[in-house]
Design a protein around this motif. Structure first.
Motif, PDB file in Angstrom:
ATOM      1  N   TRP A  65      -0.835  -1.821  -0.360  1.00 22.29           N
ATOM      2  CA  TRP A  65      -2.285  -2.104  -0.366  1.00 22.29           C
ATOM      3  C   TRP A  65      -2.243  -3.421   0.412  1.00 22.29           C
ATOM      4  CZ3 TRP A  65      -4.161  -6.522  -2.211  1.00 22.29           C
ATOM      5  CH2 TRP A  65      -3.450  -7.419  -3.098  1.00 22.29           C
ATOM      6  N   ARG A  66      -1.478  -4.432   0.185  1.00 20.62           N
ATOM      7  CA  ARG A  66      -1.809  -5.489   0.836  1.00 20.62           C
ATOM      8  C   ARG A  66      -1.530  -5.622   2.353  1.00 20.62           C
ATOM      9  NH1 ARG A  66      -0.647  -9.967  -2.075  1.00 20.62           N
ATOM     10  NH2 ARG A  66       0.549  -8.850  -3.594  1.00 20.62           N
ATOM     11  N   GLU A  67      -0.698  -4.641   3.016  1.00 17.54           N
ATOM     12  CA  GLU A  67      -0.851  -4.656   4.322  1.00 17.54           C
ATOM     13  C   GLU A  67      -2.069  -4.061   4.780  1.00 17.54           C
ATOM     14  OE1 GLU A  67       2.530  -2.263   6.006  1.00 17.54           O
ATOM     15  OE2 GLU A  67       3.738  -3.314   5.036  1.00 17.54           O
ATOM     16  N   TRP A  68      -2.813  -3.312   4.106  1.00 14.07           N
ATOM     17  CA  TRP A  68      -4.202  -2.477   4.408  1.00 14.07           C
ATOM     18  C   TRP A  68      -5.045  -3.953   4.130  1.00 14.07           C
ATOM     19  CZ3 TRP A  68      -8.178  -2.528   0.833  1.00 14.07           C
ATOM     20  CH2 TRP A  68      -9.475  -1.862   1.476  1.00 14.07           C
ATOM     21  N   ALA A  69      -5.051  -4.667   3.029  1.00 12.96           N
ATOM     22  CA  ALA A  69      -5.996  -5.674   2.904  1.00 12.96           C
ATOM     23  C   ALA A  69      -5.798  -6.619   3.912  1.00 12.96           C
ATOM     24  CB  ALA A  69      -5.745  -6.207   1.258  1.00 12.96           C
ATOM     25  N   GLU A  70      -4.957  -6.941   4.351  1.00 12.37           N
ATOM     26  CA  GLU A  70      -4.560  -8.115   5.226  1.00 12.37           C
ATOM     27  C   GLU A  70      -5.228  -7.570   6.684  1.00 12.37           C
ATOM     28  OE1 GLU A  70      -0.555  -9.049   5.451  1.00 12.37           O
ATOM     29  OE2 GLU A  70      -0.692 -10.084   3.528  1.00 12.37           O
ATOM     30  N   ARG A  71      -5.124  -6.311   6.826  1.00 13.10           N
ATOM     31  CA  ARG A  71      -5.727  -5.748   8.120  1.00 13.10           C
ATOM     32  C   ARG A  71      -7.348  -5.758   7.758  1.00 13.10           C
ATOM     33  NH1 ARG A  71      -6.887  -5.720  13.061  1.00 13.10           N
ATOM     34  NH2 ARG A  71      -6.957  -3.594  13.878  1.00 13.10           N
ATOM     35  N   LEU A  72      -7.784  -5.041   7.008  1.00 15.68           N
ATOM     36  CA  LEU A  72      -9.286  -5.230   6.505  1.00 15.68           C
ATOM     37  C   LEU A  72      -9.495  -6.737   7.022  1.00 15.68           C
ATOM     38  CD1 LEU A  72     -11.714  -3.610   5.378  1.00 15.68           C
ATOM     39  CD2 LEU A  72     -11.244  -4.528   3.323  1.00 15.68           C
ATOM     40  N   CYS A  73      -9.135  -7.597   6.220  1.00 15.80           N
ATOM     41  CA  CYS A  73      -9.656  -8.853   6.477  1.00 15.80           C
ATOM     42  C   CYS A  73      -9.964  -9.328   7.910  1.00 15.80           C
ATOM     43  CB  CYS A  73      -8.769  -9.901   5.458  1.00 15.80           C
ATOM     44  SG  CYS A  73      -8.995  -9.655   3.989  1.00 15.80           S
ATOM     45  N   GLN A  74      -8.732  -9.038   8.781  1.00 16.63           N
ATOM     46  CA  GLN A  74      -8.682  -9.436   9.983  1.00 16.63           C
ATOM     47  C   GLN A  74      -9.954  -8.683  10.885  1.00 16.63           C
ATOM     48  OE1 GLN A  74      -4.877  -8.083  11.298  1.00 16.63           O
ATOM     49  NE2 GLN A  74      -3.851  -9.811  10.511  1.00 16.63           N
ATOM     50  N   VAL A  75     -10.255  -7.496  10.519  1.00 13.73           N
ATOM     51  CA  VAL A  75     -11.055  -6.723  11.151  1.00 13.73           C
ATOM     52  C   VAL A  75     -12.546  -7.159  10.744  1.00 13.73           C
ATOM     53  CG1 VAL A  75     -12.214  -4.299  11.446  1.00 13.73           C
ATOM     54  CG2 VAL A  75      -9.714  -4.810  11.332  1.00 13.73           C
TER      55      VAL A  75
END
Length: 77
Positions: A65-75
């Motif tokens: 989940w953390r990898e997805w969340a970090e990517r979401l925040c970047q996008v």
């Protein structure tokens, strides 16, 4: 439009999910994460927020989940 999302750094999943729901409240309703094991099902709702950019990460493509969340925040920036 740039949307500021809370980074998941140092946060537990449920705490981050609650905070991001507050971050995105002006743009749409985010349901509460009730089952951490089903975080991907919960995360799909982000794809329905039209003010977020089109190239959002698909949660089912991530096992952490953390990898997805970090990517979401970047996008979302």
């Amino acid at each position: 439009m740039s949307i500021r999302l809370t980074l998941p750094t140092g946060m537990e999943l449920r705490d981050w999910a609650d905070q991001v729901a507050l971050d995105l409240d002006p743009y749409g309703t985010i349901g509460k994460l009730d089952n951490e094991e089903r975080w991907q099902d919960w995360a799909v709702q982000f794809l329905n927020i039209s003010t977020l950019k089109d190239n959002l990460p698909i949660p089912y493509f991530f096992s952490d989940w953390r990898e997805w969340a970090e990517r979401l925040c970047q996008v979302a920036r």
